[in-house]
Design a protein around this motif. Sequence first.
Motif, PDB file in Angstrom:
ATOM      1  N   SER A 285      41.929  69.135 -50.506  1.00  0.00           N
ATOM      2  CA  SER A 285      42.056  67.865 -49.781  1.00  0.00           C
ATOM      3  C   SER A 285      42.172  68.029 -48.268  1.00  0.00           C
ATOM      4  N   CYS A 286      42.625  69.168 -47.805  1.00  0.00           N
ATOM      5  CA  CYS A 286      42.801  69.418 -46.365  1.00  0.00           C
ATOM      6  C   CYS A 286      43.718  68.399 -45.703  1.00  0.00           C
ATOM      7  N   VAL A 287      44.748  67.961 -46.407  1.00  0.00           N
ATOM      8  CA  VAL A 287      45.696  67.014 -45.820  1.00  0.00           C
ATOM      9  C   VAL A 287      46.636  67.762 -44.881  1.00  0.00           C
ATOM     10  N   ARG A 288      47.104  67.042 -43.897  1.00  0.00           N
ATOM     11  CA  ARG A 288      48.059  67.621 -42.945  1.00  0.00           C
ATOM     12  C   ARG A 288      49.480  67.363 -43.417  1.00  0.00           C
ATOM     13  N   ARG A 289      50.413  68.005 -42.781  1.00  0.00           N
ATOM     14  CA  ARG A 289      51.827  67.843 -43.119  1.00  0.00           C
ATOM     15  C   ARG A 289      52.248  66.390 -42.897  1.00  0.00           C
ATOM     16  N   CYS A 290      52.978  65.858 -43.846  1.00  0.00           N
ATOM     17  CA  CYS A 290      53.461  64.485 -43.757  1.00  0.00           C
ATOM     18  C   CYS A 290      54.855  64.481 -43.135  1.00  0.00           C
ATOM     19  N   HIS A 291      55.155  63.417 -42.384  1.00  0.00           N
ATOM     20  CA  HIS A 291      56.441  63.342 -41.691  1.00  0.00           C
ATOM     21  C   HIS A 291      57.311  62.197 -42.188  1.00  0.00           C
ATOM     22  N   SER A 292      56.829  61.463 -43.165  1.00  0.00           N
ATOM     23  CA  SER A 292      57.637  60.377 -43.725  1.00  0.00           C
ATOM     24  C   SER A 292      57.254  60.185 -45.189  1.00  0.00           C
ATOM     25  N   TYR A 293      58.150  59.522 -45.910  1.00  0.00           N
ATOM     26  CA  TYR A 293      57.875  59.254 -47.320  1.00  0.00           C
ATOM     27  C   TYR A 293      56.678  58.320 -47.476  1.00  0.00           C
ATOM     28  N   SER A 294      56.529  57.383 -46.555  1.00  0.00           N
ATOM     29  CA  SER A 294      55.391  56.457 -46.664  1.00  0.00           C
ATOM     30  C   SER A 294      54.067  57.202 -46.483  1.00  0.00           C
ATOM     31  N   GLU A 295      54.027  58.210 -45.623  1.00  0.00           N
ATOM     32  CA  GLU A 295      52.819  59.036 -45.487  1.00  0.00           C
ATOM     33  C   GLU A 295      52.536  59.790 -46.788  1.00  0.00           C
ATOM     34  N   ILE A 296      53.578  60.315 -47.401  1.00  0.00           N
ATOM     35  CA  ILE A 296      53.425  61.065 -48.653  1.00  0.00           C
ATOM     36  C   ILE A 296      52.876  60.156 -49.756  1.00  0.00           C
ATOM     37  N   ILE A 297      53.439  58.960 -49.870  1.00  0.00           N
ATOM     38  CA  ILE A 297      52.986  58.017 -50.892  1.00  0.00           C
ATOM     39  C   ILE A 297      51.536  57.618 -50.645  1.00  0.00           C
ATOM     40  N   ASP A 298      51.164  57.401 -49.394  1.00  0.00           N
ATOM     41  CA  ASP A 298      49.779  57.053 -49.082  1.00  0.00           C
ATOM     42  C   ASP A 298      48.820  58.173 -49.474  1.00  0.00           C
ATOM     43  N   ILE A 299      49.212  59.421 -49.245  1.00  0.00           N
ATOM     44  CA  ILE A 299      48.379  60.564 -49.637  1.00  0.00           C
ATOM     45  C   ILE A 299      48.241  60.623 -51.152  1.00  0.00           C
ATOM     46  N   ILE A 300      49.353  60.409 -51.864  1.00  0.00           N
ATOM     47  CA  ILE A 300      49.303  60.430 -53.328  1.00  0.00           C
ATOM     48  C   ILE A 300      48.345  59.340 -53.823  1.00  0.00           C
ATOM     49  N   ALA A 301      48.494  58.127 -53.289  1.00  0.00           N
ATOM     50  CA  ALA A 301      47.690  56.996 -53.762  1.00  0.00           C
ATOM     51  C   ALA A 301      46.230  57.105 -53.345  1.00  0.00           C
ATOM     52  N   GLN A 302      45.990  57.365 -52.064  1.00  0.00           N
ATOM     53  CA  GLN A 302      44.632  57.296 -51.536  1.00  0.00           C
ATOM     54  C   GLN A 302      43.820  58.570 -51.729  1.00  0.00           C
ATOM     55  N   VAL A 303      44.487  59.705 -51.822  1.00  0.00           N
ATOM     56  CA  VAL A 303      43.752  60.964 -51.946  1.00  0.00           C
ATOM     57  C   VAL A 303      43.885  61.555 -53.356  1.00  0.00           C
ATOM     58  N   ALA A 304      45.110  61.790 -53.802  1.00  0.00           N
ATOM     59  CA  ALA A 304      45.319  62.482 -55.086  1.00  0.00           C
ATOM     60  C   ALA A 304      44.814  61.664 -56.276  1.00  0.00           C
ATOM     61  N   PHE A 305      45.214  60.400 -56.362  1.00  0.00           N
ATOM     62  CA  PHE A 305      44.754  59.585 -57.483  1.00  0.00           C
ATOM     63  C   PHE A 305      43.239  59.422 -57.456  1.00  0.00           C
ATOM     64  N   LYS A 306      42.685  59.248 -56.270  1.00  0.00           N
ATOM     65  CA  LYS A 306      41.230  59.114 -56.151  1.00  0.00           C
ATOM     66  C   LYS A 306      40.538  60.415 -56.570  1.00  0.00           C
ATOM     67  N   MET A 307      41.082  61.541 -56.142  1.00  0.00           N
ATOM     68  CA  MET A 307      40.474  62.840 -56.419  1.00  0.00           C
ATOM     69  C   MET A 307      40.501  63.185 -57.909  1.00  0.00           C
ATOM     70  N   TYR A 308      41.624  62.927 -58.567  1.00  0.00           N
ATOM     71  CA  TYR A 308      41.777  63.388 -59.940  1.00  0.00           C
ATOM     72  C   TYR A 308      41.544  62.310 -61.003  1.00  0.00           C
ATOM     73  N   LEU A 309      41.768  61.039 -60.665  1.00  0.00           N
ATOM     74  CA  LEU A 309      41.612  59.991 -61.666  1.00  0.00           C
ATOM     75  C   LEU A 309      40.546  58.958 -61.300  1.00  0.00           C
ATOM     76  N   GLY A 310      40.044  59.029 -60.074  1.00  0.00           N
ATOM     77  CA  GLY A 310      38.986  58.113 -59.667  1.00  0.00           C
ATOM     78  C   GLY A 310      39.458  56.695 -59.384  1.00  0.00           C
ATOM     79  N   ILE A 311      40.749  56.512 -59.145  1.00  0.00           N
ATOM     80  CA  ILE A 311      41.287  55.187 -58.826  1.00  0.00           C
ATOM     81  C   ILE A 311      42.151  55.279 -57.577  1.00  0.00           C
TER      82      ILE A 311
END
Length: 181
Positions: A63-89
Amino acid sequence: MSRPAAKKPEYQKINKDLFVLTYGALVAQLCKDYENDEDVNRYLDRMGYGIGTRLVEDFLARSCVRRCHSYSEIIDIIAQVAFKMYLGITPSVACHNSSRNEFSLILDKNPLAEFVEELPAGRSALCYCSLLCGVIRGGLEMVHLAAEVTFLQDRLKGDSVTEIGITFLKKLDEKKYRRKK
């Protein structure tokens, strides 16, 4: 003589339908093996945790994501990158408190439950997709973030949406991540 250019390893994607059907067969077998729904839920969560601890390395490499500095950044990465990458949603994100450590991922469509119309008779306490909670918790622990991950709502139980709640248990130390000048 010149050497051929190094090729990047190809990641073979498993057919999503095959994965979903295999997951359904796994849950059905666990329901046969365990009488208690809570035991099935715990087993699926543990299994997901193991997957999450291994999947995080692949995620970070691809994914080449950068270090997150807040919980909201982490949640956005999980939702927008991880779920899209592995589940297609891409689930939507909601924050639940002023300290910004409680979030929800709201899934309009749950790929793991795509071929499931209802829970088996007598299995009302079964959390069919507990695996997802374990995957998220395991991945977060591997990057040193303790979190409680639970299903808040589930379409299979008659709710209008599928909602996964994530509560970060430890305050992120932002000073630790600041660069020294």
